[in-house]
Design an enzyme around this catalytic site. Structure first.
Site, PDB file in Angstrom:
ATOM      1  N   LYS A 204      24.595 -85.195 130.294  1.00 40.26           N
ATOM      2  CA  LYS A 204      25.533 -84.071 130.199  1.00 40.26           C
ATOM      3  C   LYS A 204      26.509 -84.271 129.028  1.00 40.26           C
ATOM      4  O   LYS A 204      26.753 -83.364 128.229  1.00 40.26           O
ATOM      5  CB  LYS A 204      26.300 -83.942 131.516  1.00 40.26           C
ATOM      6  CG  LYS A 204      27.642 -83.251 131.439  1.00 40.26           C
ATOM      7  CD  LYS A 204      27.522 -81.757 131.274  1.00 40.26           C
ATOM      8  CE  LYS A 204      28.838 -81.159 130.817  1.00 40.26           C
ATOM      9  NZ  LYS A 204      29.009 -79.773 131.110  1.00 40.26           N
ATOM     10  N   CYS A 258      35.017 -78.284 126.718  1.00 38.17           N
ATOM     11  CA  CYS A 258      33.777 -79.044 126.942  1.00 38.17           C
ATOM     12  C   CYS A 258      33.448 -79.854 125.704  1.00 38.17           C
ATOM     13  O   CYS A 258      33.522 -81.072 125.708  1.00 38.17           O
ATOM     14  CB  CYS A 258      32.645 -78.095 127.270  1.00 38.17           C
ATOM     15  SG  CYS A 258      33.052 -76.988 128.629  1.00 38.17           S
TER      16      CYS A 258
HETATM   17  N1  SAJ Z   1      31.145 -73.906 117.163  1.00 40.00           N
HETATM   18  C1  SAJ Z   1      31.140 -74.083 115.778  1.00 40.00           C
HETATM   19  N2  SAJ Z   1      29.940 -74.104 115.116  1.00 40.00           N
HETATM   20  C2  SAJ Z   1      28.755 -73.946 115.764  1.00 40.00           C
HETATM   21  C3  SAJ Z   1      28.764 -73.754 117.167  1.00 40.00           C
HETATM   22  C4  SAJ Z   1      29.974 -73.737 117.846  1.00 40.00           C
HETATM   23  O1  SAJ Z   1      32.194 -74.246 115.139  1.00 40.00           O
HETATM   24  O2  SAJ Z   1      27.725 -73.978 115.087  1.00 40.00           O
HETATM   25  C5  SAJ Z   1      32.418 -73.937 117.918  1.00 40.00           C
HETATM   26  C6  SAJ Z   1      32.757 -72.631 118.659  1.00 40.00           C
HETATM   27  O3  SAJ Z   1      33.404 -71.729 117.813  1.00 40.00           O
HETATM   28  C7  SAJ Z   1      33.659 -73.149 119.767  1.00 40.00           C
HETATM   29  C8  SAJ Z   1      33.064 -74.517 120.107  1.00 40.00           C
HETATM   30  O4  SAJ Z   1      32.289 -74.886 118.976  1.00 40.00           O
HETATM   31  O5  SAJ Z   1      34.973 -73.354 119.301  1.00 40.00           O
HETATM   32  C9  SAJ Z   1      32.206 -74.583 121.371  1.00 40.00           C
HETATM   33  O6  SAJ Z   1      31.502 -73.382 121.633  1.00 40.00           O
HETATM   34  P1  SAJ Z   1      30.034 -73.302 122.300  1.00 40.00           P
HETATM   35  O7  SAJ Z   1      29.687 -71.877 122.511  1.00 40.00           O
HETATM   36  O8  SAJ Z   1      29.066 -74.065 121.479  1.00 40.00           O
HETATM   37  O9  SAJ Z   1      30.138 -74.076 123.692  1.00 40.00           O
HETATM   38  P2  SAJ Z   1      31.068 -73.971 125.028  1.00 40.00           P
HETATM   39  O10 SAJ Z   1      32.157 -74.988 124.911  1.00 40.00           O
HETATM   40  O11 SAJ Z   1      31.473 -72.562 125.327  1.00 40.00           O
HETATM   41  O12 SAJ Z   1      30.019 -74.436 126.170  1.00 40.00           O
HETATM   42  C10 SAJ Z   1      29.384 -75.717 126.093  1.00 40.00           C
HETATM   43  C11 SAJ Z   1      27.885 -75.504 126.308  1.00 40.00           C
HETATM   44  N3  SAJ Z   1      27.170 -76.694 125.834  1.00 40.00           N
HETATM   45  C12 SAJ Z   1      26.144 -76.641 124.947  1.00 40.00           C
HETATM   46  O13 SAJ Z   1      25.747 -75.607 124.456  1.00 40.00           O
HETATM   47  C13 SAJ Z   1      25.502 -77.942 124.587  1.00 40.00           C
HETATM   48  C14 SAJ Z   1      27.594 -75.211 127.763  1.00 40.00           C
HETATM   49  O14 SAJ Z   1      26.205 -75.177 128.023  1.00 40.00           O
HETATM   50  C15 SAJ Z   1      28.233 -76.272 128.680  1.00 40.00           C
HETATM   51  O15 SAJ Z   1      28.065 -75.965 130.046  1.00 40.00           O
HETATM   52  C16 SAJ Z   1      29.709 -76.291 128.418  1.00 40.00           C
HETATM   53  O16 SAJ Z   1      29.911 -76.623 127.026  1.00 40.00           O
HETATM   54  C17 SAJ Z   1      30.309 -77.340 129.360  1.00 40.00           C
HETATM   55  O17 SAJ Z   1      30.842 -76.954 130.417  1.00 40.00           O
HETATM   56  O18 SAJ Z   1      30.165 -78.531 129.105  1.00 40.00           O
END
Ligand code: SAJ
Length: 436
Positions: A204, A258
């Site tokens: 995880k 997360c």
């Molecule tokens: N981000 C970037 N560049 C990217 C992708 C994301 O700058 O290429 C940034 C986003 O803007 C944001 C952050 O990263 O600030 C995280 O966003 P996200 O949509 O990637 O993820 P979360 O935090 O909403 O959800 C994640 C998910 N994990 C993965 O995709 C590996 C989700 O499946 C998990 O359940 C969740 O974390 C958790 O609870 O751990």
């Protein structure tokens, strides 16, 4: 077959999980320490926002067995879905997981299963949770079964992902994994993968660390490109034509509770062995300062110059501002004397940490429009807004405005593709410690 489930913690994960179990035919007791949450739920009011939640809750209240209360009661399975906050030194605080485990002790009976869904540092089940049960006199894995089944759902898509995602079931021992898997088979359509508790904990955390490290790589590429005159966005597109490459997208930093948090749970266990994860966190944490530095190049600092900020949530099309890098950008711009006007159509003014403005008010007389979140609203930016600005310059850190959408006559658009065009002469006074 398990019939009655007690879910401890009715937050973003525990509450939707309770409803999904209820719909799958279980009798569900939802437990929360907050009297406010318990009475709201028993009065039929939801206390959190999530797509489909309201409808599913009303359906469950009418047709299935769910009730909320402040204390557990005897059940077949106990699911712990409480927060693991982060201490100031970035270590995980597992106190709520421990107290939730202690709270079920008086009700445990032989053959029960305890499942921890909360995100926890590796070895927490073996080294912290199991000893609580052992101390109470139980032979864990023989009389009482214990497992870690991390939640892995994406906010906004929780109900689909709870059902459709693959589920990792990490047992304290193989019997525990099998007992826990039996529970999830009631509704999970994805694959259910049985493993050890420690592997589940680590898997995880590594999912989110994988993303953090890759986002850091993209952010580092953006910085290097700005410095040496390369179009980072074009490079990402080109490199991703390779069948085994998937460069991520640069932005103003990483938010949410997360991805920006989980790597620390591994780092704390072996700081000397995690230089890559540590550096990635530092790179992503440095992005707000980098954005402020670029803003200073567009709008050389003079007290009171207006900057319009569009988007303060941690990602697009959500209302969640927790750990959002945009908050830090706004704060730093203010510290540097800019007159910052924030606009975010997804954030209620009364819940925002700053005064909020309409799009028109925010851009009026502004010298820079800074886009920090890729909400759909900003992808189709209304160009007439630019004519209200003192100088129509956009800095789009999320690459959501198409450059062809902004003709030269309307204004100048900067994104991570052309930052190198900005002169290096005028920079704002970002504290040196924050510039990577
Ligand atoms: N981000 C970037 N560049 C990217 C992708 C994301 O700058 O290429 C940034 C986003 O803007 C944001 C952050 O990263 O600030 C995280 O966003 P996200 O949509 O990637 O993820 P979360 O935090 O909403 O959800 C994640 C998910 N994990 C993965 O995709 C590996 C989700 O499946 C998990 O359940 C969740 O974390 C958790 O609870 O751990």
């Amino acid at each position: 077959m398990t019939k009655k489930i007690c879910v401890i913690g009715l937050g973003y994960i525990g509450f939707p999980t309770s409803l999904v179990f209820a719909r799958a035919g279980f009798e569900v007791i939802g437990v929360d320490v907050s009297e406010r949450v318990v009475s709201a739920l028993n009065a039929g009011e939801v206390h959190i926002e999530e797509n489909g939640l309201e409808e599913i809750f009303q359906d469950v209240r009418t047709n299935y067995a769910f009730k909320a209360q402040r204390h557990p009661e005897p059940a077949d399975t106990y699911i712990i879905a409480v927060p693991t906050p982060v201490n100031a030194d970035h270590t995980a605080n597992v106190d709520y997981v421990v107290s939730a485990t202690e709270a079920v002790l008086p009700y445990l009976r032989k053959g029960n299963t305890v499942i921890v869904e909360s995100t926890i540092p590796p070895r927490t089940i073996d080294d912290v949770v199991a000893p609580v049960l052992t101390k109470a006199g139980w032979r864990v894995g023989e009389e009482i079964y214990l497992a870690h089944c991390p939640e892995r759902v994406l906010p906004g898509r929780i109900f689909q992902e709870l059902v459709e995602n693959n589920r990792i079931v990490g047992g304290y021992n193989p019997q525990s994994a099998e007992k826990a898997a039996e529970v999830y088979r009631a509704f999970v359509k994805g694959e259910i993968i049985l493993t050890s508790a420690t592997s589940a904990e680590m898997a995880k955390l590594m999912e989110n660390t994988f993303r953090d490290v890759n986002i850091a790589l993209a952010n580092e590429l953006a910085k290097v490109s700005a410095s040496i005159g390369v179009d980072a966005l074009e490079v990402i597109g080109l490199a991703n034509k390779h069948p085994r490459v998937n460069l991520h997208t640069p932005g103003p930093g990483v938010g949410g509770h997360c991805i920006a948090v989980d790597p620390y749970f591994i780092i704390e266990k072996a700081p000397e062995l995690t230089p890559l994860m540590t550096a990635s966190r530092a790179i992503n944490n440095s992005m707000p300062a980098f954005v402020v530095e670029q803003t200073g190049k567009i709008t050389p600092f003079h007290a009171g110059k207006r900057v319009a900020v569009f988007g303060i949530t941690y990602k697009g099309n959500v209302d969640d501002i927790r750990e959002s890098p945009a908050l830090e950008v706004v704060h730093m711009l203010g510290e540097n004397g800019f007159d910052v006007r924030v606009h975010d159509p997804h954030v209620l003014a009364e819940l925002a940490p700053f005064p909020m403005f309409t799009a028109e008010e925010a851009v009026a007389d502004a010298e820079c429009l800074l886009i920090l979140t890729d909400h759909n609203e900003f992808k189709a930016l209304d160009l007439s807004l630019l004519s209200r600005m003192k100088s129509p310059v956009i800095l789009d850190t999320k690459n959501c405005v198409e450059s062809s959408h902004v003709p030269q006559s309307a204004g100048k658009l900067y994104n991570y593709g052309n930052l190198h065009e900005l002169s290096r002469v005028d920079t704002v006074a970002v504290p040196v410690s924050q510039l990577a």
